[in-house]
Design an enzyme around this catalytic site. Structure first.
Site, short mmCIF file in Angstrom:
data_model
loop_
_atom_site.label_atom_id
_atom_site.label_comp_id
_atom_site.label_asym_id
_atom_site.label_seq_id
_atom_site.Cartn_x
_atom_site.Cartn_y
_atom_site.Cartn_z
N THR A 197 -30.21 -54.20 1.12
CA THR A 197 -28.91 -53.80 0.56
C THR A 197 -28.85 -52.33 0.17
O THR A 197 -27.78 -51.74 0.22
CB THR A 197 -28.54 -54.68 -0.65
OG1 THR A 197 -29.57 -54.60 -1.62
CG2 THR A 197 -28.33 -56.12 -0.23
N CYS A 198 -29.95 -51.74 -0.23
CA CYS A 198 -29.93 -50.32 -0.63
C CYS A 198 -29.55 -49.41 0.54
O CYS A 198 -29.03 -48.32 0.33
CB CYS A 198 -31.29 -49.89 -1.16
SG CYS A 198 -31.72 -50.66 -2.72
#
Length: 110
Positions: free
Chosen positions: A81-82
């Site tokens: 997700t980052c």
């Protein structure tokens, strides 16, 4: 205003980047967009949440080919997700990809 905004597949495609060996027109990329296009808006929202931690655009998708392994049809997609990153195994069909994506987006969360 409450609710989830409509998530345009065309808008998602416009923000997507592909990392080798994936590229526009690659079998896996074409299959991915076919599956995303067949999803409901709620499913697309969950897909964005799975990839980015957000439920609405703008999200810049980074599509990667998952490491090759035996029995890729048994593997689930993974995300980071980052980095708005989705790693897709080389599924043998759009139907298998759809089932695995839907399972992952509704059942796999950090």
């Amino acid at each position: 205003v409450c609710g989830v905004q409509e998530i345009s597949v065309a808008a998602l495609q416009a923000t997507a980047t592909y990392h080798l060996p994936l590229q526009h027109g690659h079998r896996l990329v074409t299959m991915f967009w076919e599956v995303v296009g067949s999803m409901s808006n709620a499913d697309r929202s969950q897909l964005l949440r799975f990839i980015s931690g957000r439920i609405c655009p703008p999200v810049f998708l980074n599509l990667f080919r998952a490491e090759e392994c035996l029995h890729e049809d048994d593997q689930l997609p993974t995300s980071h997700t980052c980095f708005y990153q989705l790693e897709l195994p080389a599924y043998s069909s759009a139907d298998i990809m759809r089932k695995k994506l839907l399972y992952a987006i509704y059942n796999c969360a950090a």
